[in-house]
Design an enzyme around this catalytic site. Structure first.
Site, PDB file in Angstrom:
ATOM      1  N   GLY A  74       0.798  -1.208   0.000  1.00 33.30           N
ATOM      2  CA  GLY A  74       0.000   0.000   0.000  1.00 33.30           C
ATOM      3  C   GLY A  74       0.836   1.267   0.000  1.00 33.30           C
ATOM      4  N   ASP A 116      -2.887  -5.680  -6.608  1.00 33.00           N
ATOM      5  CA  ASP A 116      -4.281  -5.295  -6.449  1.00 33.00           C
ATOM      6  C   ASP A 116      -4.890  -6.328  -5.506  1.00 33.00           C
ATOM      7  OD1 ASP A 116      -6.986  -4.691  -6.589  1.00 33.00           O
ATOM      8  OD2 ASP A 116      -6.805  -3.952  -8.640  1.00 33.00           O
ATOM      9  N   ALA A 117      -5.052  -5.943  -4.253  1.00 31.83           N
ATOM     10  CA  ALA A 117      -5.360  -6.905  -3.195  1.00 31.83           C
ATOM     11  C   ALA A 117      -6.813  -7.339  -3.153  1.00 31.83           C
ATOM     12  CB  ALA A 117      -4.964  -6.329  -1.833  1.00 31.83           C
ATOM     13  N   SER A 171      -1.273  -1.832   4.554  1.00 32.63           N
ATOM     14  CA  SER A 171      -1.653  -0.412   4.546  1.00 32.63           C
ATOM     15  C   SER A 171      -2.571  -0.170   3.356  1.00 32.63           C
ATOM     16  CB  SER A 171      -0.395   0.463   4.462  1.00 32.63           C
ATOM     17  OG  SER A 171      -0.730   1.834   4.441  1.00 32.63           O
ATOM     18  N   TYR A 180      -9.028   2.520  11.969  1.00 32.02           N
ATOM     19  CA  TYR A 180      -9.463   3.872  12.337  1.00 32.02           C
ATOM     20  C   TYR A 180     -10.604   3.762  13.332  1.00 32.02           C
ATOM     21  CZ  TYR A 180     -11.260   8.639  11.922  1.00 32.02           C
ATOM     22  OH  TYR A 180     -11.691   9.916  12.198  1.00 32.02           O
ATOM     23  N   TYR A 240     -17.531   9.508   7.205  1.00 34.11           N
ATOM     24  CA  TYR A 240     -16.672   8.359   6.906  1.00 34.11           C
ATOM     25  C   TYR A 240     -17.600   7.208   6.559  1.00 34.11           C
ATOM     26  CZ  TYR A 240     -12.627   5.225   7.428  1.00 34.11           C
ATOM     27  OH  TYR A 240     -11.607   4.329   7.209  1.00 34.11           O
ATOM     28  N   LYS A 282     -13.477  -1.433   8.785  1.00 34.33           N
ATOM     29  CA  LYS A 282     -12.475  -1.299   9.854  1.00 34.33           C
ATOM     30  C   LYS A 282     -12.864  -2.127  11.079  1.00 34.33           C
ATOM     31  CE  LYS A 282      -9.614   1.425   7.743  1.00 34.33           C
ATOM     32  NZ  LYS A 282      -8.299   0.892   7.308  1.00 34.33           N
ATOM     33  N   SER A 330      -3.483  12.580   4.267  1.00 36.87           N
ATOM     34  CA  SER A 330      -2.741  12.001   3.153  1.00 36.87           C
ATOM     35  C   SER A 330      -3.515  12.228   1.855  1.00 36.87           C
ATOM     36  CB  SER A 330      -2.545  10.504   3.376  1.00 36.87           C
ATOM     37  OG  SER A 330      -3.791   9.830   3.329  1.00 36.87           O
ATOM     38  N   ARG A 331      -2.870  11.926   0.728  1.00 35.63           N
ATOM     39  CA  ARG A 331      -3.562  12.086  -0.551  1.00 35.63           C
ATOM     40  C   ARG A 331      -4.758  11.144  -0.631  1.00 35.63           C
ATOM     41  NH1 ARG A 331       1.931  12.374  -1.840  1.00 35.63           N
ATOM     42  NH2 ARG A 331       2.581  14.398  -2.649  1.00 35.63           N
ATOM     43  N   ALA A 332      -4.585   9.913  -0.130  1.00 37.53           N
ATOM     44  CA  ALA A 332      -5.688   8.952  -0.184  1.00 37.53           C
ATOM     45  C   ALA A 332      -6.853   9.403   0.685  1.00 37.53           C
ATOM     46  CB  ALA A 332      -5.199   7.580   0.258  1.00 37.53           C
TER      47      ALA A 332
END
Length: 451
Positions: A160, A224-225, A273, A325, A335, A343, A375-377
């Site tokens: 990740g 690609d998980a 990740s 998270y 979210y 999660k 983060s960007r994600a």
């Protein structure tokens, strides 16, 4: 010897026969067989040694519950544990040296290292317990008041990593700083971009290590998980521009390539990740079945599948660390898309897999519940900057979380220092999870709404 009978007196060796033994010096001489350290006049204080500001040491006195000879201070803890009467304390030289190491370790945990622990010849605590060589320039093992995270000789895979802006990159860097060899796995659509960033020096500042060198990856694998095998991927995806030249990008393909590159059991550390929710901006009441299941597949089941296939490749004592998270256990408006459920599943799976992987391969499984980080994600959430400010305003430590703080926690969980920790969710969020009432409201940290 009959209970209550005192031992026969022994002839005491001279002090010279004990020279350098207690300090572990190069000129140490063994006592003749059967010889015992001599008794000494008791003193009233136990002397601890501390590093002095100008070098050397300073001696700080603490009342001792039993009289201890100043020359035998390194054996005091053994005496207190084994004898009530220090006058009866007798150890042969071999046991004394071994005990010195254990005393050093106890002092170290108390933050109060005696001289033999601060500078002495290499001994068990560095090499045996922590797997590293702590010798300094003169061959001494030096403990400067802290335990190192030593991952030398370990191989890690961080799944990740696609840029230098997220937790995955920070974890990879911290593992490398601790001495591990690190490979990463990257989502195929981002693979070319990531390689270009590395090759063109665009993220060299982030790659800079404390010694001035640049972080290097042993391998960069496509992953690609959501696909356990290549056959699981639709043909049109396999033939698409972003996938067709990457080879086997499934989890099974990753496992096979690791064995081809490094041998049968190449891994010590695996970091998950990975997370994706295509409908993350939708509240749960509006999420489709496909969106919900996609979030769980990419963000939770991917860890199960990775451990199924990578667990057999891990050496005993290995570690898997994932990222979660707090939305797993509390409602976090905004979210959405089933990510909170994903999660929660990941945390539950962490506990179950800790048992199963521990019994199957001797592998530990833990997860880090990190605070919000821009983060960007995470920008896909749409309100991440405001979430960061809200947690900062309400956390016991009112600071923004850094990615390196999460990286350091992951390095600890992956190290021998955490050898007894498994099935655990570790909060790295400045203490926000401990709060039961907000001290700053949502409206206090910016305009807009949470949903």
């Amino acid at each position: 010897m009959v209970a209550g009978e005192r031992p026969e007196p022994r002839a005491e060796p001279g002090r010279a026969e004990l020279a350098d033994v207690r300090t572990g010096g190069a000129q140490a001489r063994e006592l003749r067989p059967g010889a015992r350290p001599p008794a000494a006049e008791p003193v009233r204080e136990h002397l601890h040694l501390h590093a002095a500001p100008g070098g050397g040491d300073e001696r700080v006195g603490h009342p001792a519950p039993h009289g201890v000879a100043a020359e035998d201070v390194h054996l005091e803890h053994h005496a207190l544990l084994r004898r009530r009467d220090v006058g009866e304390h007798r150890l042969d030289c071999r046991v004394a040296v071994e005990e010195r190491d254990r005393v050093a370790a106890r002092h170290l945990r108390a933050g109060d290292a005696p001289e033999p622990a601060r500078e002495r010849r290499g001994s068990g605590i560095g090499e045996r317990d922590l797997g590293g060589d702590w010798r300094g320039e003169r061959g001494h093992a030096i403990f400067q008041g802290m335990l190192p995270i030593n991952l030398a000789g370990k191989r890690a895979l961080v799944a990740g990593v696609a840029d230098d802006g997220g937790f995955g990159f920070a974890i990879a860097k911290c593992l490398a700083m601790a001495g591990a060899s690190v490979s990463v796995a990257t989502w195929p659509p981002a693979l070319t971009i990531f390689r270009n960033l590395l090759e063109r020096g665009k993220i060299d500042a982030s790659r800079r290590m404390p010694d001035g060198s640049l972080l290097e990856f042993e391998r960069i694998y496509p992953l690609d998980a959501v696909f356990d095998t290549l056959d699981d991927a639709p043909a049109e995806l396999r033939e698409s521009k972003r996938y067709k030249d990457t080879g086997d990008f499934s989890i099974g393909g990753l496992a096979a390539q690791l064995v081809a590159d490094f041998g049968e059991r190449p891994l010590d550390i695996v970091v998950h990740s990975l997370a994706n929710g295509p409908e993350v901006k939708k509240p749960l009441l509006e999420v489709s079945r496909g969106g919900y299941l996609s979030a769980v597949s990419a963000s939770a089941y991917s860890m199960v599948s990775m451990l199924q296939r990578l667990g057999p490749l891990m050496r005993p004592g290995g570690s898997l660390v994932s990222l979660t998270y707090m939305a797993s256990e509390r409602a976090i408006p905004g979210y959405g898309g089933g990510m909170s459920s994903a999660k929660a599943a990941l945390e539950s799976d962490t506990r179950t897999l800790a048992f199963e992987a521990g019994r199957a391969w001797g592998v530990r499984v833990n997860t880090i519940s990190a605070g919000p980080y821009a983060s960007r994600a995470a920008s896909a959430i749409g309100i991440i900057d405001r979430m960061v400010q809200y947690c900062k305003a309400n956390a016991p430590l009112p600071e923004e979380l850094s990615a390196m703080e999460v990286g350091q926690a992951a390095a600890f969980l992956s190290s021998p220092l955490a050898s007894a920790i498994t099935g655990h969710t570790l909060y790295v969020d400045k203490g926000y999870h401990a709060m039961g009432m907000a001290v700053a409201g949502w409206s206090d940290v910016g305009a807009g709404t949470a949903g």
